[in-house]
Write a protein that holds these residues in place. Structure first.
Motif, PDB file in Angstrom:
ATOM      1  N   ILE A  52       2.306  15.028  -6.147  1.00 18.82           N
ATOM      2  CA  ILE A  52       3.605  16.068  -6.453  1.00 18.82           C
ATOM      3  C   ILE A  52       3.099  16.592  -7.743  1.00 18.82           C
ATOM      4  O   ILE A  52       3.763  16.340  -8.352  1.00 18.82           O
ATOM      5  CB  ILE A  52       4.486  15.411  -5.810  1.00 18.82           C
ATOM      6  CG1 ILE A  52       4.406  14.609  -4.417  1.00 18.82           C
ATOM      7  CG2 ILE A  52       5.512  16.338  -5.857  1.00 18.82           C
ATOM      8  CD1 ILE A  52       5.388  13.223  -3.709  1.00 18.82           C
ATOM      9  N   LYS A  53       3.169  18.250  -7.819  1.00 21.25           N
ATOM     10  CA  LYS A  53       3.263  19.481  -8.632  1.00 21.25           C
ATOM     11  C   LYS A  53       5.136  19.222  -8.541  1.00 21.25           C
ATOM     12  O   LYS A  53       5.735  19.271  -7.990  1.00 21.25           O
ATOM     13  CB  LYS A  53       2.746  20.101  -8.900  1.00 21.25           C
ATOM     14  CG  LYS A  53       1.148  20.363  -7.951  1.00 21.25           C
ATOM     15  CD  LYS A  53       0.485  19.786  -8.973  1.00 21.25           C
ATOM     16  CE  LYS A  53      -1.179  19.612  -8.423  1.00 21.25           C
ATOM     17  NZ  LYS A  53      -1.979  18.513  -8.605  1.00 21.25           N
ATOM     18  N   SER A  54       5.233  18.772 -10.204  1.00 18.25           N
ATOM     19  CA  SER A  54       6.411  18.884 -10.293  1.00 18.25           C
ATOM     20  C   SER A  54       6.782  20.129 -10.902  1.00 18.25           C
ATOM     21  O   SER A  54       5.873  20.745 -11.666  1.00 18.25           O
ATOM     22  CB  SER A  54       6.676  18.326 -12.403  1.00 18.25           C
ATOM     23  OG  SER A  54       8.325  18.324 -12.497  1.00 18.25           O
ATOM     24  N   PRO A  55       7.634  20.663 -10.294  1.00 17.00           N
ATOM     25  CA  PRO A  55       7.780  22.289 -10.768  1.00 17.00           C
ATOM     26  C   PRO A  55       8.827  22.690 -12.164  1.00 17.00           C
ATOM     27  O   PRO A  55       7.732  23.588 -12.669  1.00 17.00           O
ATOM     28  CB  PRO A  55       9.233  22.569  -9.875  1.00 17.00           C
ATOM     29  CG  PRO A  55       9.805  22.001  -9.192  1.00 17.00           C
ATOM     30  CD  PRO A  55       8.717  20.656  -9.362  1.00 17.00           C
ATOM     31  N   GLN A  56       9.064  21.875 -13.333  1.00 20.81           N
ATOM     32  CA  GLN A  56       9.267  21.253 -14.389  1.00 20.81           C
ATOM     33  C   GLN A  56       7.931  21.788 -15.347  1.00 20.81           C
ATOM     34  O   GLN A  56       7.504  22.880 -16.003  1.00 20.81           O
ATOM     35  CB  GLN A  56       9.710  20.371 -15.033  1.00 20.81           C
ATOM     36  CG  GLN A  56      11.229  20.615 -14.586  1.00 20.81           C
ATOM     37  CD  GLN A  56      12.180  19.071 -14.560  1.00 20.81           C
ATOM     38  OE1 GLN A  56      11.106  18.749 -15.090  1.00 20.81           O
ATOM     39  NE2 GLN A  56      13.769  19.525 -15.202  1.00 20.81           N
ATOM     40  N   LYS A  57       7.107  20.716 -14.722  1.00 22.30           N
ATOM     41  CA  LYS A  57       5.482  21.399 -15.285  1.00 22.30           C
ATOM     42  C   LYS A  57       4.268  22.510 -15.170  1.00 22.30           C
ATOM     43  O   LYS A  57       4.105  23.343 -16.190  1.00 22.30           O
ATOM     44  CB  LYS A  57       4.868  19.791 -15.001  1.00 22.30           C
ATOM     45  CG  LYS A  57       4.548  18.133 -15.211  1.00 22.30           C
ATOM     46  CD  LYS A  57       3.582  17.652 -15.387  1.00 22.30           C
ATOM     47  CE  LYS A  57       4.280  16.308 -15.308  1.00 22.30           C
ATOM     48  NZ  LYS A  57       3.130  15.533 -14.753  1.00 22.30           N
ATOM     49  N   ASN A  58       4.722  22.662 -13.947  1.00 24.43           N
ATOM     50  CA  ASN A  58       4.013  24.312 -14.199  1.00 24.43           C
ATOM     51  C   ASN A  58       4.589  25.314 -14.609  1.00 24.43           C
ATOM     52  O   ASN A  58       4.022  26.449 -14.866  1.00 24.43           O
ATOM     53  CB  ASN A  58       4.909  24.526 -12.144  1.00 24.43           C
ATOM     54  CG  ASN A  58       3.654  24.061 -11.386  1.00 24.43           C
ATOM     55  OD1 ASN A  58       2.500  23.145 -11.602  1.00 24.43           O
ATOM     56  ND2 ASN A  58       4.106  23.595  -9.945  1.00 24.43           N
ATOM     57  N   ARG A  59       5.998  25.343 -14.613  1.00 27.34           N
ATOM     58  CA  ARG A  59       6.599  26.577 -15.275  1.00 27.34           C
ATOM     59  C   ARG A  59       6.106  26.424 -17.150  1.00 27.34           C
ATOM     60  O   ARG A  59       6.261  27.248 -17.631  1.00 27.34           O
ATOM     61  CB  ARG A  59       8.879  26.310 -15.910  1.00 27.34           C
ATOM     62  CG  ARG A  59       9.070  26.911 -14.660  1.00 27.34           C
ATOM     63  CD  ARG A  59      10.799  27.135 -14.315  1.00 27.34           C
ATOM     64  NE  ARG A  59      10.712  26.061 -13.496  1.00 27.34           N
ATOM     65  CZ  ARG A  59      12.033  25.688 -13.504  1.00 27.34           C
ATOM     66  NH1 ARG A  59      12.685  24.833 -14.478  1.00 27.34           N
ATOM     67  NH2 ARG A  59      12.138  24.573 -12.020  1.00 27.34           N
ATOM     68  N   ILE A 114       0.323  -1.016   0.162  1.00 37.66           N
ATOM     69  CA  ILE A 114      -0.005  -0.445  -0.005  1.00 37.66           C
ATOM     70  C   ILE A 114       1.269   1.152  -0.286  1.00 37.66           C
ATOM     71  O   ILE A 114       0.050   2.598  -0.756  1.00 37.66           O
ATOM     72  CB  ILE A 114      -1.361  -0.058   1.192  1.00 37.66           C
ATOM     73  CG1 ILE A 114      -2.153  -1.548   1.287  1.00 37.66           C
ATOM     74  CG2 ILE A 114      -1.551   1.258   0.811  1.00 37.66           C
ATOM     75  CD1 ILE A 114      -2.284  -1.555   0.347  1.00 37.66           C
ATOM     76  N   GLU A 115       1.862   1.216   0.910  1.00 38.33           N
ATOM     77  CA  GLU A 115       2.787   2.705   0.601  1.00 38.33           C
ATOM     78  C   GLU A 115       3.807   2.526  -0.318  1.00 38.33           C
ATOM     79  O   GLU A 115       3.706   3.950  -1.274  1.00 38.33           O
ATOM     80  CB  GLU A 115       3.816   2.022   1.823  1.00 38.33           C
ATOM     81  CG  GLU A 115       3.102   2.667   3.044  1.00 38.33           C
ATOM     82  CD  GLU A 115       2.859   4.023   3.144  1.00 38.33           C
ATOM     83  OE1 GLU A 115       2.934   4.843   3.302  1.00 38.33           O
ATOM     84  OE2 GLU A 115       1.371   3.992   3.995  1.00 38.33           O
ATOM     85  N   LYS A 116       4.087   1.386  -1.671  1.00 39.30           N
ATOM     86  CA  LYS A 116       4.448   1.466  -2.218  1.00 39.30           C
ATOM     87  C   LYS A 116       3.137   2.242  -3.326  1.00 39.30           C
ATOM     88  O   LYS A 116       3.453   3.371  -3.756  1.00 39.30           O
ATOM     89  CB  LYS A 116       4.955   0.063  -3.113  1.00 39.30           C
ATOM     90  CG  LYS A 116       5.600   0.416  -4.154  1.00 39.30           C
ATOM     91  CD  LYS A 116       6.797   0.981  -4.083  1.00 39.30           C
ATOM     92  CE  LYS A 116       7.457   0.010  -5.896  1.00 39.30           C
ATOM     93  NZ  LYS A 116       8.608   0.629  -5.930  1.00 39.30           N
ATOM     94  N   MET A 117       2.204   2.083  -3.169  1.00 40.44           N
ATOM     95  CA  MET A 117       0.652   2.747  -4.500  1.00 40.44           C
ATOM     96  C   MET A 117       0.473   3.576  -4.169  1.00 40.44           C
ATOM     97  O   MET A 117       0.734   4.572  -5.158  1.00 40.44           O
ATOM     98  CB  MET A 117      -0.174   1.342  -4.078  1.00 40.44           C
ATOM     99  CG  MET A 117       0.276  -0.003  -4.248  1.00 40.44           C
ATOM    100  SD  MET A 117      -1.162  -0.829  -3.756  1.00 40.44           S
ATOM    101  CE  MET A 117      -2.214  -0.627  -5.302  1.00 40.44           C
ATOM    102  N   LYS A 118       0.838   4.201  -2.905  1.00 40.92           N
ATOM    103  CA  LYS A 118       0.434   5.899  -2.891  1.00 40.92           C
ATOM    104  C   LYS A 118       1.591   6.395  -2.574  1.00 40.92           C
ATOM    105  O   LYS A 118       1.486   7.419  -3.588  1.00 40.92           O
ATOM    106  CB  LYS A 118       0.664   5.988  -0.752  1.00 40.92           C
ATOM    107  CG  LYS A 118      -0.859   5.259   0.298  1.00 40.92           C
ATOM    108  CD  LYS A 118      -0.232   5.738   1.299  1.00 40.92           C
ATOM    109  CE  LYS A 118      -1.715   5.068   2.097  1.00 40.92           C
ATOM    110  NZ  LYS A 118      -1.511   5.647   3.874  1.00 40.92           N
ATOM    111  N   HIS A 119       3.464   5.958  -2.794  1.00 43.67           N
ATOM    112  CA  HIS A 119       4.226   6.347  -3.316  1.00 43.67           C
ATOM    113  C   HIS A 119       4.062   6.682  -5.047  1.00 43.67           C
ATOM    114  O   HIS A 119       4.638   8.143  -5.467  1.00 43.67           O
ATOM    115  CB  HIS A 119       5.365   5.670  -2.825  1.00 43.67           C
ATOM    116  CG  HIS A 119       6.500   6.533  -4.045  1.00 43.67           C
ATOM    117  ND1 HIS A 119       7.314   7.595  -3.560  1.00 43.67           N
ATOM    118  CD2 HIS A 119       7.407   5.929  -4.741  1.00 43.67           C
ATOM    119  CE1 HIS A 119       8.273   7.955  -3.847  1.00 43.67           C
ATOM    120  NE2 HIS A 119       8.882   7.121  -4.732  1.00 43.67           N
TER     121      HIS A 119
END
Length: 122
Positions: free
Chosen positions: A106-113, A56-61
């Motif tokens: 988790i939002k990627s900073p590269q995607k946001n740019r 479950i932790e692996k899936m969450k990650h």
């Protein structure tokens, strides 16, 4: 040889994709399944629960950090079938894999740019 549950847990985390169950863990430790279960229970833990929680932790990650389809995430966490992985995830986390991803991605900073550049281009 004294039982070290932390070493066993590390083995489980590092090999969760290929571990099929308690028998694989016992084989690695060099003991019977019953002995490893008893060793875990002395520490107030359950071997099968440890394996499931690691999955479950692996899936969450993976849901929070990767763009993999849910089916692939189930397989990466060691489930043989997508439906059994999704069912266990929902039972433990109290939400679907898709809902978890939407909340915790988790939002990627590269995607946001890139999104900002595209928005400024129009």
């Amino acid at each position: 040889m004294p039982f070290n549950s932390e070493e066993v847990k590390l083995f489980i985390r590092e090999n969760i994709k290929t571990i099929r169950g308690e028998r694989d863990v016992a084989r690695h430790v060099g003991k019977s399944v019953e002995t490893v279960r008893k060793d875990f229970s002395r520490n107030g833990e359950s071997l099968s629960r440890c394996i499931l929680e690691t999955r479950i932790e692996k899936m969450k990650h993976l849901l929070a950090t990767r763009e993999l389809p849910c089916k692939e995430i189930c397989f990466e966490a060691g489930f043989r079938r997508e439906d059994s992985g999704a069912k266990r995830f929902r039972e433990d986390v109290k939400m679907s894999m898709t809902a978890y991803r939407a909340l915790y991605k988790i939002k990627s900073p590269q995607k946001n740019r890139l999104k900002r550049r595209i928005a400024h281009a129009y």
